[in-house]
Every structure is written in structure tokens, then in C-alpha cells.
Design a protein around this motif. Structure first.
Motif, PDB file in Angstrom:
ATOM      1  N   UNK A   6       0.839  -1.184   0.000  1.00 45.91           N
ATOM      2  CA  UNK A   6       0.000   0.000   0.000  1.00 45.91           C
ATOM      3  C   UNK A   6       0.880   1.243   0.000  1.00 45.91           C
ATOM      4  N   UNK A   7       0.780   2.090  -1.024  1.00 48.08           N
ATOM      5  CA  UNK A   7       1.588   3.316  -1.014  1.00 48.08           C
ATOM      6  C   UNK A   7       1.033   4.324  -0.023  1.00 48.08           C
ATOM      7  N   UNK A   8       1.864   5.170   0.449  1.00 47.32           N
ATOM      8  CA  UNK A   8       1.439   6.171   1.411  1.00 47.32           C
ATOM      9  C   UNK A   8       2.387   7.358   1.430  1.00 47.32           C
ATOM     10  N   UNK A   9       1.857   8.494   1.836  1.00 46.33           N
ATOM     11  CA  UNK A   9       2.658   9.728   1.914  1.00 46.33           C
ATOM     12  C   UNK A   9       2.853  10.229   3.328  1.00 46.33           C
ATOM     13  N   UNK A  10       2.144   9.643   4.301  1.00 52.30           N
ATOM     14  CA  UNK A  10       2.252  10.080   5.690  1.00 52.30           C
ATOM     15  C   UNK A  10       3.177   9.108   6.435  1.00 52.30           C
ATOM     16  N   UNK A  11       4.438   9.480   6.541  1.00 50.59           N
ATOM     17  CA  UNK A  11       5.418   8.619   7.194  1.00 50.59           C
ATOM     18  C   UNK A  11       5.293   8.736   8.709  1.00 50.59           C
ATOM     19  N   UNK A  12       5.164   7.589   9.355  1.00 50.58           N
ATOM     20  CA  UNK A  12       5.072   7.547  10.813  1.00 50.58           C
ATOM     21  C   UNK A  12       6.459   7.442  11.417  1.00 50.58           C
ATOM     22  N   UNK A  13       7.250   6.487  10.975  1.00 48.47           N
ATOM     23  CA  UNK A  13       8.648   6.348  11.396  1.00 48.47           C
ATOM     24  C   UNK A  13       9.349   5.499  10.345  1.00 48.47           C
ATOM     25  N   UNK A  14      10.665   5.441  10.453  1.00 40.89           N
ATOM     26  CA  UNK A  14      11.492   4.707   9.496  1.00 40.89           C
ATOM     27  C   UNK A  14      12.395   3.754  10.251  1.00 40.89           C
ATOM     28  N   UNK A  15      12.381   2.490   9.844  1.00 37.45           N
ATOM     29  CA  UNK A  15      13.230   1.465  10.442  1.00 37.45           C
ATOM     30  C   UNK A  15      14.433   1.211   9.556  1.00 37.45           C
ATOM     31  N   UNK A  16      15.531   0.733  10.136  1.00 40.40           N
ATOM     32  CA  UNK A  16      16.676   0.340   9.293  1.00 40.40           C
ATOM     33  C   UNK A  16      16.274  -0.787   8.356  1.00 40.40           C
ATOM     34  N   UNK A  17      16.583  -0.606   7.070  1.00 47.46           N
ATOM     35  CA  UNK A  17      16.186  -1.595   6.071  1.00 47.46           C
ATOM     36  C   UNK A  17      17.317  -2.567   5.815  1.00 47.46           C
ATOM     37  N   UNK A  18      16.981  -3.857   5.829  1.00 48.96           N
ATOM     38  CA  UNK A  18      17.957  -4.912   5.608  1.00 48.96           C
ATOM     39  C   UNK A  18      18.107  -5.163   4.114  1.00 48.96           C
ATOM     40  N   UNK A  19      19.319  -5.049   3.571  1.00 50.07           N
ATOM     41  CA  UNK A  19      19.496  -5.285   2.127  1.00 50.07           C
ATOM     42  C   UNK A  19      19.281  -6.755   1.792  1.00 50.07           C
ATOM     43  N   UNK A  20      18.581  -6.989   0.689  1.00 52.45           N
ATOM     44  CA  UNK A  20      18.264  -8.344   0.237  1.00 52.45           C
ATOM     45  C   UNK A  20      18.848  -8.568  -1.148  1.00 52.45           C
ATOM     46  N   UNK A  47      10.530   2.359   5.473  1.00 54.13           N
ATOM     47  CA  UNK A  47       9.578   3.404   5.839  1.00 54.13           C
ATOM     48  C   UNK A  47       8.228   2.797   6.174  1.00 54.13           C
ATOM     49  N   UNK A  48       7.644   3.254   7.266  1.00 54.04           N
ATOM     50  CA  UNK A  48       6.325   2.806   7.709  1.00 54.04           C
ATOM     51  C   UNK A  48       5.377   3.995   7.619  1.00 54.04           C
ATOM     52  N   UNK A  49       4.309   3.831   6.848  1.00 54.30           N
ATOM     53  CA  UNK A  49       3.363   4.914   6.617  1.00 54.30           C
ATOM     54  C   UNK A  49       2.068   4.664   7.387  1.00 54.30           C
ATOM     55  N   UNK A  50       1.323   5.746   7.571  1.00 57.27           N
ATOM     56  CA  UNK A  50       0.032   5.629   8.254  1.00 57.27           C
ATOM     57  C   UNK A  50      -0.964   4.860   7.405  1.00 57.27           C
ATOM     58  N   UNK A  51      -0.869   4.982   6.094  1.00 62.21           N
ATOM     59  CA  UNK A  51      -1.808   4.277   5.216  1.00 62.21           C
ATOM     60  C   UNK A  51      -1.655   2.764   5.347  1.00 62.21           C
ATOM     61  N   UNK A  52      -0.413   2.270   5.372  1.00 58.84           N
ATOM     62  CA  UNK A  52      -0.229   0.828   5.482  1.00 58.84           C
ATOM     63  C   UNK A  52      -0.623   0.317   6.863  1.00 58.84           C
ATOM     64  N   UNK A  53      -0.445   1.111   7.905  1.00 58.63           N
ATOM     65  CA  UNK A  53      -0.868   0.685   9.234  1.00 58.63           C
ATOM     66  C   UNK A  53      -2.390   0.611   9.327  1.00 58.63           C
ATOM     67  N   UNK A  54      -3.078   1.579   8.738  1.00 61.25           N
ATOM     68  CA  UNK A  54      -4.542   1.555   8.768  1.00 61.25           C
ATOM     69  C   UNK A  54      -5.071   0.393   7.945  1.00 61.25           C
ATOM     70  N   UNK A  55      -4.473   0.139   6.784  1.00 64.20           N
ATOM     71  CA  UNK A  55      -4.892  -0.996   5.961  1.00 64.20           C
ATOM     72  C   UNK A  55      -4.680  -2.317   6.700  1.00 64.20           C
ATOM     73  N   UNK A  56      -3.546  -2.462   7.372  1.00 61.19           N
ATOM     74  CA  UNK A  56      -3.282  -3.683   8.141  1.00 61.19           C
ATOM     75  C   UNK A  56      -4.238  -3.810   9.321  1.00 61.19           C
TER      76      UNK A  56
END
Length: 401
Positions: A100-114, A126-135
Motif C-alpha cells: 500500500x503506497x502512502x505519503x504520511x510517514x510515521x517512522x522509518x526502520x533500518x532496512x535490511x538489504x536483500x 519506511x512505515x506509513x500511516x496508510x499501510x498501518x490503517x490498511x493492516x
């Protein structure tokens, strides 16, 4: 105008729920049809207001009509399981990301390279409010399904449900009933042992206490399993009658084909693109499955003692769940946006009027189902002769003083 008082009296008499007994207890199938109707309605929406209303309706009916049986105490465990599902869904969304794309960033976690072969999957970021509400909406939907099933498990007697099954499903039904009663009985044993340890002044928390409680619980479960196996063997469980091979093959074809049709029709009703073919396929599958089960029942040589009768109250309870499910399916085809509030852009959910009114129809079992004796309240229980004797003795003592 002269017939109005008589009509009102008849209406009150029809809605007055009698006290539950062996003769007028609702069949277990009525409770399961009611709960499955609520679960079907929950599967058609992600609106948190409607999902909360469905959970509230199920909880109110359980509080008004459940008994003191061991299986009736499992409703709280299903609520805790639903909350755990919501928390787990949010946790996966935070650490594993979301599409889910989102523009309202809540906080950012360190991303593990894959590596390159794991494109499309990320851990952290990046964790957005849109993805948290959808979840959150998605987790509430699954939690409402579990709670509705827990309501049926708390209200329906598993033994009475086993009596209602066709003869062809008796062996599978016994296994299901044993599995359904294992968890509530285990929860009751844990509560009983923790209460006993608390009365003796022993701790009830910690690893040591859990280990000391777990062994008696497993021992009690093993004893119940042995007792069930002995009773089944004493009643001739597993003995069947001889039927012609043609009838046996026809039974297998009808039952298997009917169950496949039920699965395909149910998927069509739940999917957005299969609403046209879902209902006809489901009805055809039900007819074929019922015919197969009818033929398969010839192999069963058992009899039924006091079979459950479906009266007006049972049909009202089952019909209320069907009305809730049908109304939610209809609302999803007429106004799908009201049942699925948008998260991109992020908007506040609104409570649609007609689906909410349809959900309230699910409260009908709290009015028409027979009331368990414990639900009447202690105020309706007359005092015992011993209690009246003590009151007279106290009164005479006060007069003498």
C-alpha cells in the motif's frame, strides 16, 4: 381498536423467551448457522465500525444466552486470539512492509538489504500511516471472523451438534466434537488448578508454576480421551451395515461432487467477480451433497434418542444470521465503498445506515432463544427452606432480645 390489546398480548407472548430445558433447548445447528451468517457478513467488509458492531452483537448474545458449561467459557479465549491476530498483522506490516503506497510517514526502520532474487520483499524501511490503517482493517476482519466462530462454540452444545449430523458424517463428527471440546475443557482445568494453587498460597505465574500446572492438565486430557474411547467402543462405534456397491459408488460421487460445488459456490460468493455464478453453484452443490449424505446414511446402524426438533425459535435464530449475511452481500454489490473505506487517500470510515440496521437483526437470538437458568439472575431464585428457617430464627432471636 378493540383487538389491539389482544394482538399486543400475543406479540409479547411470542417474544417472551422461556427458560431453557431439555425439551426446548435450541439445536446446535441453529447457533452455528447464526454465527456463520455473522462471519459471512464480517468477511464482506473492512469497515471497522461495522466489524465492531458485529463483534458487539455476537458478544451481547453470548452474554445473554450462554450457560455454565465448560465450552461456554471459551469465548474470552477467542477474543484474546482476535486481538493477537490484529497485533500480529500490524507487526508483519511494520517489519515486512506493505504494497500500500502512502505519503504520511510515521517512522522509518533500518532496512535490511536483500539479494536481487528477492525483489518485491523488504525488511524494515519506511512505515506509513496508510499501510498501518490498511493492516488494522485487515486484522480486524479476521478477528471478527474468529470471534463469530467463538460465539457459536460458546453457545452450541457439541454433543447436540453431533446428534444433528447425518449418519454418513457420524465418524468425522465424533472426531470434530472431541477436538472442539478439548480446548474448552483444558481451559477449565487450567482455571481450576490456578484457583487451587492460589488458595494454597502458591504462585500461579512463572515458568515453574506453568510446568507444575501443565502436567495435571495433560493428565486430565489423557484420562478424558481414554474415557471417550471406552464409551465409544461400548456403544458400538464404527459398526456399519452392508450396502450394494452401486449405492456406495453413487454416494461417493454425489458427496464429493457436492462438496466441490459448495466450495466453488462459496468462493464465488466471497469473491468480487463470482457473484453471478456463486449462488447457483452453491445451491447445486448443497443438493448433491445432501443426496449423497442421505444415501450414505444407510451404512449407519445407530439410532437417535430424543432427536432435536427445529421449532419457530430455532428458525428465527438461524434466519437472523442469514438475513445479516444476505444484507451485507447485497450492500457490497450496491455500495462497495461504504463497506470498504479507502486508505489512499486516508479518510475516516463512516457507518452506513442500512448495513448497520441489518447487523442489528443479529440480536434477535437474545430475545427469542430460551434463557438458561443461570441467566435469569439470582433475584428470580426463590429462597430455600433452610434460608427461610434461618431468617425466622434470627427474627425470633431479635424479638426475644
Amino acid at each position: 381498536m378493540t383487538h389491539a390489546p389482544g394482538t399486543a398480548r400475543l406479540l409479547r407472548r411470542a417474544l417472551h423467551a422461556p427458560e431453557a430445558g431439555r425439551s426446548n433447548a435450541l439445536p446446535a445447528g441453529a447457533w452455528w448457522l447464526w454465527a456463520l451468517g455473522l462471519a459471512t457478513a464480517a468477511s464482506r467488509t473492512t469497515n471497522p465500525l461495522l466489524l465492531g458492531l458485529l463483534v458487539g452483537v455476537a458478544g451481547y448474545v453470548v452474554a445473554a444466552r450462554r450457560t455454565d458449561a465448560p465450552w461456554a467459557r471459551s469465548y474470552g479465549a477467542f477474543i484474546k486470539l482476535g486481538l493477537f491476530v490484529i497485533a500480529l498483522r500490524l507487526l508483519f506490516s511494520v517489519f515486512l512492509g506493505s504494497q500500500i503506497p502512502g505519503s504520511h510517514t510515521v517512522f522509518t526502520l533500518p532496512e535490511l538489504p536483500l539479494p536481487d532474487w528477492a525483489q518485491g520483499v523488504r525488511i524494515g524501511g519506511r512505515v506509513t500511516a496508510e499501510q498501518l490503517v490498511f493492516s488494522l482493517y485487515d486484522g480486524m476482519k479476521l478477528a471478527a471472523l474468529l470471534i463469530c466462530v467463538g460465539a457459536a462454540n460458546s453457545l452450541a452444545n457439541p454433543a447436540r451438534l453431533l446428534k444433528s449430523l447425518p449418519g454418513a458424517l457420524y465418524e468425522a463428527g465424533v472426531a470434530v466434537v472431541v477436538a472442539m471440546t478439548f480446548a474448552p475443557n483444558m481451559v477449565a482445568d487450567v482455571v481450576r488448578l490456578r484457583t487451587a494453587r492460589r488458595l494454597r498460597g502458591r504462585p500461579t505465574g512463572g515458568v515453574k508454576a506453568v510446568a507444575q500446572i501443565g502436567l495435571p492438565v495433560l493428565e486430565g486430557a489423557l484420562e478424558r480421551s481414554v474415557a471417550v474411547a471406552a464409551s465409544m467402543d461400548a456403544r458400538g462405534y464404527g459398526r456399519t451395515a452392508d450396502v450394494p456397491p452401486a449405492v456406495r459408488h453413487t454416494t461417493n460421487v454425489l458427496t464429493l461432487g457436492g462438496l466441490l460445488g459448495v466450495c466453488a459456490g462459496t468462493y464465488g460468493l466471497l469473491a468480487a467477480q463470482g457473484a453471478g455464478y456463486g449462488l447457483p453453484v452453491l445451491l447445486a452443490g448443497l443438493v448433491a451433497a445432501m443426496a449423497g449424505l442421505r444415501l450414505g446414511g444407510r451404512r449407519s446402524v445407530r439410532t437417535r434418542y430424543r432427536p432435536d426438533r427445529w421449532g419457530v425459535r430455532a428458525w428465527l435464530v438461524a434466519g437472523s444470521g442469514a438475513v445479516v449475511a444476505a444484507a451485507m452481500i447485497w450492500a457490497g454489490s450496491v455500495d462497495p465503498e461504504a463497506l470498504h473505506p479507502g486508505v489512499v487517500p486516508l479518510t475516516a470510515p463512516e457507518l452506513p445506515l442500512w448495513p448497520a440496521v441489518a447487523v442489528l437483526v443479529g440480536l434477535l437470538p437474545a430475545l427469542v432463544a430460551p434463557v438458561p437458568p443461570t441467566a435469569r439472575g439470582a433475584a428470580s431464585v426463590p429462597p430455600t427452606p433452610r434460608g427461610r428457617g434461618f431468617e425466622e430464627h434470627d427474627r425470633s432471636g431479635k424479638e426475644q432480645a
